[in-house]
Design an enzyme around this catalytic site. Structure first.
Site, PDB file in Angstrom:
ATOM      1  N   ILE A 139     -27.426 103.056 -38.250  1.00  0.00           N
ATOM      2  CA  ILE A 139     -28.816 103.180 -38.648  1.00  0.00           C
ATOM      3  C   ILE A 139     -28.787 103.978 -40.301  1.00  0.00           C
ATOM      4  O   ILE A 139     -29.419 103.656 -41.000  1.00  0.00           O
ATOM      5  CB  ILE A 139     -29.733 103.928 -37.753  1.00  0.00           C
ATOM      6  CG1 ILE A 139     -29.839 103.021 -36.551  1.00  0.00           C
ATOM      7  CG2 ILE A 139     -31.116 104.226 -38.363  1.00  0.00           C
ATOM      8  CD1 ILE A 139     -30.615 103.839 -35.260  1.00  0.00           C
ATOM      9  N   ASP A 166     -17.001 116.846 -41.063  1.00  0.00           N
ATOM     10  CA  ASP A 166     -17.605 117.045 -39.583  1.00  0.00           C
ATOM     11  C   ASP A 166     -18.505 118.020 -39.827  1.00  0.00           C
ATOM     12  O   ASP A 166     -18.460 119.249 -40.511  1.00  0.00           O
ATOM     13  CB  ASP A 166     -16.621 117.457 -38.728  1.00  0.00           C
ATOM     14  CG  ASP A 166     -17.283 117.458 -37.179  1.00  0.00           C
ATOM     15  OD1 ASP A 166     -16.526 116.867 -36.379  1.00  0.00           O
ATOM     16  OD2 ASP A 166     -18.190 118.320 -36.964  1.00  0.00           O
ATOM     17  N   TYR A 217     -28.176 112.940 -22.834  1.00  0.00           N
ATOM     18  CA  TYR A 217     -28.218 112.369 -24.250  1.00  0.00           C
ATOM     19  C   TYR A 217     -29.702 112.812 -24.480  1.00  0.00           C
ATOM     20  O   TYR A 217     -30.029 113.497 -25.607  1.00  0.00           O
ATOM     21  CB  TYR A 217     -28.153 111.017 -24.171  1.00  0.00           C
ATOM     22  CG  TYR A 217     -28.537 110.311 -25.319  1.00  0.00           C
ATOM     23  CD1 TYR A 217     -28.169 110.710 -26.703  1.00  0.00           C
ATOM     24  CD2 TYR A 217     -29.752 109.306 -25.493  1.00  0.00           C
ATOM     25  CE1 TYR A 217     -28.323 110.025 -27.864  1.00  0.00           C
ATOM     26  CE2 TYR A 217     -30.083 108.888 -26.362  1.00  0.00           C
ATOM     27  CZ  TYR A 217     -29.564 109.155 -27.747  1.00  0.00           C
ATOM     28  OH  TYR A 217     -29.974 108.687 -28.921  1.00  0.00           O
ATOM     29  N   ILE A 262     -26.647  90.867 -16.750  1.00  0.00           N
ATOM     30  CA  ILE A 262     -27.632  91.238 -16.768  1.00  0.00           C
ATOM     31  C   ILE A 262     -28.061  92.326 -15.773  1.00  0.00           C
ATOM     32  O   ILE A 262     -27.813  91.757 -14.635  1.00  0.00           O
ATOM     33  CB  ILE A 262     -28.834  89.838 -16.494  1.00  0.00           C
ATOM     34  CG1 ILE A 262     -28.622  88.976 -17.754  1.00  0.00           C
ATOM     35  CG2 ILE A 262     -30.154  90.444 -16.322  1.00  0.00           C
ATOM     36  CD1 ILE A 262     -29.435  87.534 -17.369  1.00  0.00           C
TER      37      ILE A 262
HETATM   38  N1  UFG Z   1     -28.714  95.487 -20.754  1.00  0.00           N
HETATM   39  C1  UFG Z   1     -27.893  94.325 -20.002  1.00  0.00           C
HETATM   40  N2  UFG Z   1     -26.925  93.766 -20.183  1.00  0.00           N
HETATM   41  C2  UFG Z   1     -26.053  94.521 -21.107  1.00  0.00           C
HETATM   42  C3  UFG Z   1     -26.792  95.658 -21.977  1.00  0.00           C
HETATM   43  C4  UFG Z   1     -27.839  95.858 -21.728  1.00  0.00           C
HETATM   44  O1  UFG Z   1     -28.727  93.774 -19.247  1.00  0.00           O
HETATM   45  O2  UFG Z   1     -24.654  94.068 -21.364  1.00  0.00           O
HETATM   46  C5  UFG Z   1     -29.967  95.456 -20.265  1.00  0.00           C
HETATM   47  C6  UFG Z   1     -29.877  97.373 -20.172  1.00  0.00           C
HETATM   48  O3  UFG Z   1     -29.740  97.412 -18.468  1.00  0.00           O
HETATM   49  C7  UFG Z   1     -31.645  97.399 -20.484  1.00  0.00           C
HETATM   50  C8  UFG Z   1     -31.631  96.814 -21.563  1.00  0.00           C
HETATM   51  O4  UFG Z   1     -30.645  95.913 -21.635  1.00  0.00           O
HETATM   52  O5  UFG Z   1     -32.297  97.415 -19.502  1.00  0.00           O
HETATM   53  C9  UFG Z   1     -31.423  97.458 -22.898  1.00  0.00           C
HETATM   54  O6  UFG Z   1     -30.179  98.219 -22.884  1.00  0.00           O
HETATM   55  P1  UFG Z   1     -29.559  98.955 -24.163  1.00  0.00           P
HETATM   56  O7  UFG Z   1     -28.362  99.490 -23.596  1.00  0.00           O
HETATM   57  O8  UFG Z   1     -29.497  97.723 -25.251  1.00  0.00           O
HETATM   58  O9  UFG Z   1     -30.665  99.934 -24.697  1.00  0.00           O
HETATM   59  P2  UFG Z   1     -31.343 101.008 -23.808  1.00  0.00           P
HETATM   60  O10 UFG Z   1     -32.885 100.656 -23.570  1.00  0.00           O
HETATM   61  O11 UFG Z   1     -30.418 101.571 -22.584  1.00  0.00           O
HETATM   62  O12 UFG Z   1     -31.203 102.267 -24.657  1.00  0.00           O
HETATM   63  C10 UFG Z   1     -31.840 102.577 -25.681  1.00  0.00           C
HETATM   64  C11 UFG Z   1     -31.519 103.283 -26.976  1.00  0.00           C
HETATM   65  C12 UFG Z   1     -31.018 104.627 -26.492  1.00  0.00           C
HETATM   66  C13 UFG Z   1     -32.294 105.428 -25.801  1.00  0.00           C
HETATM   67  C14 UFG Z   1     -32.838 104.492 -24.749  1.00  0.00           C
HETATM   68  C15 UFG Z   1     -33.933 105.145 -24.116  1.00  0.00           C
HETATM   69  O13 UFG Z   1     -30.336 102.596 -27.273  1.00  0.00           O
HETATM   70  O14 UFG Z   1     -30.552 105.419 -27.459  1.00  0.00           O
HETATM   71  O15 UFG Z   1     -33.221 103.245 -25.243  1.00  0.00           O
HETATM   72  O16 UFG Z   1     -33.723 105.044 -22.927  1.00  0.00           O
HETATM   73  F1  UFG Z   1     -32.079 106.572 -25.606  1.00  0.00           F
END
Ligand code: UFG
Length: 326
Positions: A12, A51, A142, A208
């Site tokens: 970002i 850093d 986090y 998934i």
């Molecule tokens: N997911 C899958 N398969 C994958 C990766 C992700 O099914 O290989 C799903 C996850 O389970 C989740 C959704 O896709 O349901 C989104 O997952 P991400 O890892 O892409 O993102 P998150 O929603 O977990 O995380 C985001 C931000 C974080 C923040 C968070 C808030 O990236 O920085 O939202 O909960 F903290």
């Protein structure tokens, strides 16, 4: 106007640097390259591999660069599951570095701070869409570390008559038009890069994580925002804060939810490629739905996301195709 961007070699931070330089800003990038890539740093930015916790080196940068008008702080640790195992590291990198930055800003009389926060500060929300006034109850280190940093920034601004703009990001994805900057790490964890990686590598099957959530198709629902829309929001927020001498906190999302399965199906459609997937167990710590209310940012900053999920997917594909070929 000269802006110091931390984490400008990251995803970002590099995109925001590109937008800033496009708009005529001078940019000084500070990044320790622990996760970032030098190739992400805009060639016109002045780059320091430092850093942020190295107080002396940071002071030297402020001294040398003079006239830094504002700091945009993107550097930080961002992997939720990792934070559960490494809380000390997450607090050190996400809170202590903010303390050093603010201390240095005080020394050089820099009064504007723009900060990358996260929807993780809301934890498992009781209702969706989430507004900025909803309860702050992170469910992992986090989110705790980002919320702690927010509190530190608020206290600093009050005590030192300074201003902040805090952005709480929802699910950021996509890349800019040049297709050369983005998430370049080998281990992909975020949904859109994982889907695109599986689209580019037919031998791969994407996981998934869960199909038994209380959502329309059983998979989790998230709010996706294109990284260039997000970068533009930062610049509007920065200008708003300087012009009005004010502070604020904004959600940044699209206020539209897509399920994991919908993202996968949209990718198949947008790219016209078969993508293999399988349903596996839930990933610990995933809330079923995270959806931003963007009413506040629309009203106060007159900002609205411009890009669609189709554009997010195509831009990520364009970037990752070039990157995998290198
Ligand atoms: N997911 C899958 N398969 C994958 C990766 C992700 O099914 O290989 C799903 C996850 O389970 C989740 C959704 O896709 O349901 C989104 O997952 P991400 O890892 O892409 O993102 P998150 O929603 O977990 O995380 C985001 C931000 C974080 C923040 C968070 C808030 O990236 O920085 O939202 O909960 F903290």
């Amino acid at each position: 106007m000269k802006i110091l961007v931390t984490g400008g070699a990251g995803y970002i931070g590099s995109h925001t640097t590109y937008e800033l330089i496009d708009k005529g800003y001078e940019v000084v990038v500070v990044d320790n390259l622990s996760k970032g890539f030098k190739s992400n740093v805009h060639p016109a930015a002045t780059f320091y591999e430092v850093d942020l916790r190295d107080e002396k080196s940071l002071e030297n940068i402020f001294e040398k660069e003079k006239n830094i008008k504002a700091v945009m702080h993107f550097a930080g640790s961002i992997v939720v599951p990792e934070s559960v195992f490494k809380p000390l590291e997450y607090f050190n990198n996400n809170v202590y570095s903010v303390e050093i930055l603010l201390k240095t800003m005080n020394k050089f009389n820099v009064k504007t701070f723009v900060f990358s926060s996260t929807a993780a500060v809301y934890g498992e929300p009781k209702t969706n869409p989430i507004t900025e006034n909803d309860e702050l109850k992170p469910i992992n280190p986090y989110g705790d570390s980002k919320l702690s940093a927010e509190l530190l920034i608020k206290g600093w601004a009050k005590a030192h008559k300074a201003n902040y703009v805090i952005f709480r990001y929802f699910n950021v994805a996509g890349t800019n038009k040049n297709g050369k900057i983005g998430i370049k790490g080998e281990v992909l964890t975020h949904l859109v890069p994982v889907v695109i990686d599986a689209a580019l590598n037919p031998e791969k099957t994407m996981n998934i994580f869960g199909d038994n959530y209380k959502t329309k198709d059983g998979s989790c629902i998230r709010d996706f925002i294109h990284v260039v829309d997000l970068a533009i929001a930062h610049i509007i927020g920065l200008e708003w804060s300087i012009k009005n001498n004010k502070s604020n906190i904004f959600n940044v999302g699209s206020s539209t939810g897509y399920s994991v399965l919908e993202v996968l199906n949209q990718a198949k459609k947008s790219l016209n490629i078969e993508i293999k997937s399988k349903i596996v167990d839930r990933r610990p710590g995933d809330p079923a739905i995270l959806l931003a209310s963007t009413a506040k940012i629309e009203k106060e900053l007159n900002w609205k996301p411009q890009k669609t999920l189709d554009e997010i997917i195509k831009s990520e594909f364009n970037f990752r195709k070039n990157w995998s070929n290198k």
